[in-house]
Design an enzyme around this catalytic site. Structure first.
Site, short mmCIF file in Angstrom:
data_model
loop_
_atom_site.label_atom_id
_atom_site.label_comp_id
_atom_site.label_asym_id
_atom_site.label_seq_id
_atom_site.Cartn_x
_atom_site.Cartn_y
_atom_site.Cartn_z
CG ASP A 175 -1.95 -1.11 1.11
OD1 ASP A 175 -2.29 -1.45 0.01
OD2 ASP A 175 -2.77 -1.34 2.12
CG ASP A 208 -1.23 3.93 3.56
OD1 ASP A 208 -0.96 2.88 3.25
OD2 ASP A 208 -2.14 3.92 4.45
CD GLU A 214 -5.62 -8.13 4.86
OE1 GLU A 214 -6.91 -8.48 5.23
OE2 GLU A 214 -5.28 -7.02 5.18
CG HIS A 251 -0.59 -0.91 8.22
ND1 HIS A 251 -1.49 -2.10 7.40
CD2 HIS A 251 -1.56 0.07 8.02
CE1 HIS A 251 -2.67 -1.33 7.05
NE2 HIS A 251 -2.78 -0.23 7.33
N1 UDP Z 1 -6.63 2.97 -1.95
C1 UDP Z 1 -7.07 3.30 -3.20
N2 UDP Z 1 -8.26 3.74 -3.61
C2 UDP Z 1 -9.29 4.00 -2.28
C3 UDP Z 1 -8.67 3.68 -1.17
C4 UDP Z 1 -7.80 3.09 -1.08
O1 UDP Z 1 -6.48 3.24 -4.23
O2 UDP Z 1 -10.41 4.59 -2.33
C5 UDP Z 1 -5.30 2.26 -1.80
C6 UDP Z 1 -4.66 3.33 -1.06
O3 UDP Z 1 -3.82 4.39 -1.72
C7 UDP Z 1 -3.55 2.21 -0.36
C8 UDP Z 1 -4.56 1.05 -0.38
O4 UDP Z 1 -5.47 1.08 -1.38
O5 UDP Z 1 -2.38 2.07 -1.16
C9 UDP Z 1 -4.89 0.80 1.16
O6 UDP Z 1 -5.79 2.17 1.46
P1 UDP Z 1 -5.72 2.50 2.78
O7 UDP Z 1 -4.31 2.22 3.62
O8 UDP Z 1 -6.43 3.78 3.04
O9 UDP Z 1 -6.66 1.39 3.64
P2 UDP Z 1 -6.37 0.77 5.07
O10 UDP Z 1 -5.05 -0.20 4.91
O11 UDP Z 1 -6.36 1.76 6.07
O12 UDP Z 1 -7.42 -0.06 5.20
#
Ligand code: UDP
Length: 252
Positions: A100, A102, A201, A229
């Site tokens: 991901d 972030d 997952e 994360h």
């Molecule tokens: N992401 C995306 N579109 C969305 C939401 C998330 O492309 O509408 C991507 C985001 O850039 C990241 C991955 O999906 O690479 C996971 O997103 P996020 O970290 O927000 O999800 P979490 O891990 O917090 O559930």
């Protein structure tokens, strides 16, 4: 020869995107090749993302997932599937890793992924800024065996495997040459947007391996945290309204 790494990153335009993609891309650039970064956006390939990728100096594919699923709360699911399709179609040979945009990744992580034969997993540190605490999610290992799982969230107790999306990697040939592996299920492997939150997952992994005996602690003993994360809860920023930017920081 070094094994190819196939890193899949779903991404979308938002103020923090340039920050995230630059940070991740520059780590990937430090990883010895061969590595291909598959970056996938929804509906259109944005110029912001294209510009960042072009300047990064690594091998990449900029893909788009166009399937008109505007209402579905997907958080990258369809984009990851688009990348899996690409790998299958072109029979890309290497180790597949979902990164991901972030999260934060160490170089050791990519080095360790290269040691995986079928499916490797490791613990990921989950950081919640507001609570100033870290919890682990992922395997508990004894040498080369996965013997249990770290998990803290009661609501997710029923999961078969407690792995974060960025806590495993697998051989791409499982996707397009399943005969090489004793696969528990046959047919196309995709992630599903209908899956309950937190079960994405485990549902996917259950298609790649039968049980813990087919998993490789990565690296051996999995005693190391190699990626983080971050749940950055920055909603309470104390800035005046006019200072806020809604757009990607790389936008013109
Ligand atoms: N992401 C995306 N579109 C969305 C939401 C998330 O492309 O509408 C991507 C985001 O850039 C990241 C991955 O999906 O690479 C996971 O997103 P996020 O970290 O927000 O999800 P979490 O891990 O917090 O559930």
């Amino acid at each position: 020869a070094r094994k190819q790494l196939i890193v899949i990153t779903p991404t979308y335009n938002r103020p923090l995107q340039a920050f995230y993609l630059n940070r991740l891309g520059q780590v990937l650039r430090l990883v010895p090749p061969p590595l291909v970064w598959i970056v996938v956006e929804m509906n259109v390939a944005s110029t912001e993302t294209a510009d960042i990728l072009r300047g990064m100096g690594i091998m990449y594919r900029h893909l788009v997932c166009a399937n008109n699923l505007t209402n579905i709360k997907d958080r990258g699911v369809h984009q990851r599937n688009r990348a899996l399709e690409h790998i299958e179609h072109h029979k890309l040979d290497g180790l597949v890793y979902f990164a991901d945009d972030d999260n934060v990744y160490s170089l050791q992580l990519f080095e360790s992924i290269r040691e995986i034969s079928r499916f490797g997993t490791w613990p990921v540190a989950m950081l919640a800024q507001s609570k100033n605490k870290a919890t682990l999610e992922g395997p508990v290992c004894n040498g080369s065996q996965v013997i249990g799982w770290h998990t803290n969230e009661k609501s997710k107790r029923l999961r078969r495997f407690h792995v974060d999306m960025s806590g495993y990697a697998f051989n791409s040939t499982i996707l397009w040459d399943p005969k090489r592996w004793e696969k528990p299920t046959s047919g196309l492997i995709r992630q599903l947007d209908t899956i309950k939150e937190g079960f994405q997952e485990t549902t996917f992994i259950q298609q790649l391996v039968e049980d813990e005996s087919q998993m490789e602690p990565t690296p051996l003993g999995c005693s190391k945290i190699m990626n983080w994360h971050l749940h950055l809860e920055a909603l309470e920023l104390g800035y005046p309204k006019g200072w806020l930017l809604q757009k990607n920081l790389d936008a013109e």
